[in-house]
Design a protein around this motif. Structure first.
Motif, short mmCIF file in Angstrom:
data_model
loop_
_atom_site.label_atom_id
_atom_site.label_comp_id
_atom_site.label_asym_id
_atom_site.label_seq_id
_atom_site.Cartn_x
_atom_site.Cartn_y
_atom_site.Cartn_z
N ALA A 191 -5.57 7.84 -8.37
CA ALA A 191 -5.38 7.02 -7.16
C ALA A 191 -6.72 6.47 -6.66
O ALA A 191 -6.85 5.27 -6.39
CB ALA A 191 -4.73 7.86 -6.05
N PHE B 40 4.20 -3.31 -5.31
CA PHE B 40 2.87 -3.49 -4.73
C PHE B 40 2.42 -4.95 -4.87
O PHE B 40 2.02 -5.60 -3.90
CB PHE B 40 1.87 -2.55 -5.41
CG PHE B 40 0.43 -2.93 -5.20
CD1 PHE B 40 -0.14 -2.85 -3.93
CD2 PHE B 40 -0.35 -3.39 -6.25
CE1 PHE B 40 -1.47 -3.22 -3.72
CE2 PHE B 40 -1.68 -3.76 -6.04
CZ PHE B 40 -2.25 -3.68 -4.79
N LEU C 197 2.33 2.28 -3.26
CA LEU C 197 1.39 2.86 -4.23
C LEU C 197 1.29 4.37 -4.07
O LEU C 197 1.23 5.10 -5.04
CB LEU C 197 -0.01 2.26 -4.04
CG LEU C 197 -0.25 0.85 -4.52
CD1 LEU C 197 -1.67 0.42 -4.20
CD2 LEU C 197 0.01 0.73 -6.03
N ILE D 153 4.94 -0.91 -10.01
CA ILE D 153 3.75 -1.66 -9.61
C ILE D 153 4.11 -3.04 -9.06
O ILE D 153 3.38 -3.60 -8.24
CB ILE D 153 2.75 -1.79 -10.80
CG1 ILE D 153 1.36 -2.24 -10.31
CG2 ILE D 153 3.26 -2.73 -11.88
CD1 ILE D 153 0.67 -1.31 -9.36
N SER E 53 6.36 6.60 -5.14
CA SER E 53 5.00 6.06 -5.17
C SER E 53 4.57 5.78 -6.61
O SER E 53 4.77 6.62 -7.49
CB SER E 53 4.01 7.04 -4.54
OG SER E 53 4.43 7.39 -3.26
N PHE E 54 3.91 4.66 -6.82
CA PHE E 54 3.42 4.31 -8.15
C PHE E 54 2.43 5.36 -8.66
O PHE E 54 2.37 5.67 -9.86
CB PHE E 54 2.74 2.93 -8.09
CG PHE E 54 2.09 2.51 -9.37
CD1 PHE E 54 2.87 2.15 -10.48
CD2 PHE E 54 0.71 2.48 -9.50
CE1 PHE E 54 2.28 1.77 -11.68
CE2 PHE E 54 0.11 2.09 -10.70
CZ PHE E 54 0.89 1.75 -11.79
N LEU E 55 1.65 5.94 -7.75
CA LEU E 55 0.60 6.88 -8.15
C LEU E 55 1.09 8.31 -8.29
O LEU E 55 0.32 9.22 -8.60
CB LEU E 55 -0.57 6.80 -7.17
CG LEU E 55 -1.31 5.45 -7.24
CD1 LEU E 55 -2.15 5.21 -6.00
CD2 LEU E 55 -2.17 5.38 -8.50
N TYR F 83 0.84 -1.20 0.00
CA TYR F 83 0.00 0.00 0.00
C TYR F 83 0.87 1.26 0.00
O TYR F 83 0.64 2.20 -0.76
CB TYR F 83 -0.93 -0.01 1.22
CG TYR F 83 -1.72 1.27 1.37
CD1 TYR F 83 -2.81 1.53 0.54
CD2 TYR F 83 -1.37 2.23 2.32
CE1 TYR F 83 -3.53 2.70 0.64
CE2 TYR F 83 -2.09 3.41 2.44
CZ TYR F 83 -3.16 3.64 1.60
OH TYR F 83 -3.86 4.82 1.71
#
Ligand code: GLC
Ligand code: CA
Length: 548
Positions: free
Chosen positions: A363, A322, A297, A319, A309-311, A294
């Motif tokens: 997100a 995650f 992400l 990714i 962060s992926f987002l 989490y």
């Protein structure tokens, strides 16, 4: 009684999501939760602090954004040294929020709108002012002497645990569960090495468990639909690494619920679904723990070298970090219950601290289309900011996430009629502070995107908590991420660069095993299209296709 759907996982059509004999509250499947921090949601009597009548007043709003379930943070009588997580009376609403009757009315009004309500259960500790503790600290032995964890001598502390000495007439030290004001309730020790440690099956420890069941029954009988359970893994001290003794207590509590309140839900603050869901919880929160799936992400900004962060749109995310964490958890527990993705909670910095509104759209799109039961923290639907403000009621760095809800541009953003300096916490007074009112009239606002996403989720059963989940395209440090939920194919490209993915055969296989060539777009944020078998996604885009 919950009737399991035929569940087609990895092509095995006969596999069922839940076992026949399992009782699952049916409403959880389509639940989208809204977490309300009662202090700062809506004040109706002008004292500067939110109240239950304020929540009732805003139930239509909650419904209008597609949320059909609430989690209300503790609203019980308390000295508020930990914002209400220090409970003085489990069965009494704190006067600052209203009365028990107000809460019963809230349940009723929520149910009229088909909204379920979870209260917060704090089973691990009470306030030092709870009457059980006032009795327990007395020198003379009484019914509550073993309700908390005490050593047998004032000079003997507790190795490996926080404790307090010198505060009671009783000859002993007592254990804490969190702050100094929160003595630990006694559910026993997994391994007893001292004479004062009781095993979990000792009558005094059983009495603690039964007292907590009594609290649950009290609220369930008055119309509450279940509980978010605070520090659910903290009950038995020095438990084994699987937390088996703590798990046994929850299994016992779940048996009570299945027998007496089969539609009630319990959702744990545990963040270990393999332990929690197998112990009887219906859902477990995926919390922000540094380095977990989490965190990678959305909140991976403490790793050296910037935000990974992926987002985050700069595209530094991955990714696979995650999935490596999430997939084993999901696979191991998908037949036991749900993993809950959260936009935030009252303990976590708001995502807006590091993400812009456009990043938040993508997100929330991800969190509202993954399996499990999602939670939107109040104000995240409009992108409220994290404020750098002084601590209040034991909030410390969490305080900046707990500021008054921003309804409109009237006095105090419509939160309260009190003078501004009498508000529980300061407002976001920035020029561009987001408000519900302003975003309602802007079709492209975050709020409207959230509404579209929740309605999409309600519309397609494949997006419900127990719908299938399959990864279609995920490559290390690459975008997009493509996944399947039943007959839906979903692509997400949070990065600020165009990205594409060649869809493999499995993307075109319907859940009944048949094949199609047609994928039709049913929803998108930004531009994303299929060009022959390649999904081409423009920067910061999200798209949902249905297998026709
Ligand atoms: C949980 C709550 C937090 C509280 C703590 C002690 O982590 O979410 O707000 O301070 O437990 O009860
Ligand atoms: Ca008030």
């Amino acid at each position: 009684m919950y009737l399991p759907l035929d569940f087609n996982y990895n092509g095995n059509v006969s596999e069922k999501r839940f076992k026949e004999e399992d009782i699952m509250p049916n409403w959880l499947r389509d639940a989208v939760f809204y977490e309300i921090y009662p202090q700062t949601f809506k004040d109706t009597n002008g004292d500067g602090i939110g109240d239950l009548n304020g929540i009732i007043e805003k139930l239509d709003y909650v419904k209008s954004i597609g949320c059909n379930a609430l989690w209300i943070n503790p609203c019980y009588d308390s000295p508020f040294k930990d914002a209400g997580y220090d409970v003085r009376d489990y069965k009494k609403v704190a006067p600052r929020y209203g009365t028990n009757e107000d809460l019963y009315r809230l349940f009723d009004e929520a149910h009229k709108r088909n909204i379920h309500v979870l209260l917060d259960l704090v089973p691990g500790h009470t306030s030092e002012e709870h009457e059980w503790f006032l009795e327990s600290k007395k020198a003379e032995p009484n019914e509550y002497s073993d309700r908390y964890v005490w050593t047998k001598c004032w000079i003997h502390g507790i190795a490996g645990h926080p404790y307090i000495g010198g505060e009671a007439d009783r000859d002993g030290c007592y254990m804490l569960n969190f702050f100094k004001c929160q003595p630990a309730l006694n559910y026993g020790f997994g391994k007893c090495t001292e004479e004062w440690q009781l095993p979990p099956d000792h009558p005094a420890c059983i009495a603690t468990r039964e007292a907590m069941k009594d609290v649950m029954r009290f609220w369930l009988d008055h119309g509450c639909d279940g509980f978010r359970v605070d520090m659910a893994d903290s009950l038995v001290k020095d438990d084994d690494e699987n937390k088996s003794a703590t798990g046994a207590i929850w299994k016992n509590i779940r048996e009570m619920l299945d027998a007496e309140y089969p539609e009630a839900a319990i959702i744990s603050e545990w963040s270990n679904p393999q332990q929690s869901l197998k112990s009887g919880f219906h859902a477990d929160f995926y919390l922000d723990h540094h380095g977990n799936g989490y965190n990678t992400l959305i909140r991976d900004n403490e790793t050296p070298g910037g935000d990974h962060s992926f987002l985050k749109k700069d595209g530094n995310g991955d990714i696979m970090r995650f999935l490596m964490d999430y997939l084993p958890k999901y696979d191991a527990t998908k037949k036991d219950g749900y993993i809950s993705f959260i936009t935030c909670n009252h303990d976590t910095p708001r995502a807006r601290r590091t993400l812009g509104i456009d990043e938040l759209k993508i997100a929330w799109a991800l969190f509202l289309t993954l399996p499990g039961v999602p939670f939107i923290y109040y104000g995240d639907e409009i992108g409220m900011r994290y404020l750098d403000i002084p601590t209040k009621e034991g909030g410390y760095t969490r305080t900046g996430t707990r500021t008054p809800m921003q309804w409109d541009n009237s006095k105090n953003h419509g939160f309260s009629e009190a003078p501004e300096d009498a508000l529980y916490l300061p407002l976001d007074n920035s020029e561009d502070a987001p408000t519900v009112e302003a975003q309602l009239s802007d079709p492209a606002s975050l709020l409207n995107v959230v509404k579209e996403l929740t309605s999409l989720r309600h519309q397609y059963m494949d997006l419900w908590a127990d719908g299938e989940f399959e990864v279609i395209f995920a490559e290390k440090e690459e975008f997009p991420f493509v996944y399947k939920r039943g007959n839906l194919v979903i692509g997400i490209n949070p990065s600020d660069k165009k990205a594409s993915a060649a869809l493999t055969e499995e993307a075109y296989i319907r859940k009944d095993g048949s094949k199609t060539k047609t994928l039709s777009k049913v929803y998108s944020i930004g531009d994303a299209d299929l060009q022959s078998n390649t999904l081409v996604m423009q920067p910061q885009s999200f798209a949902v296709f249905v297998l026709e």
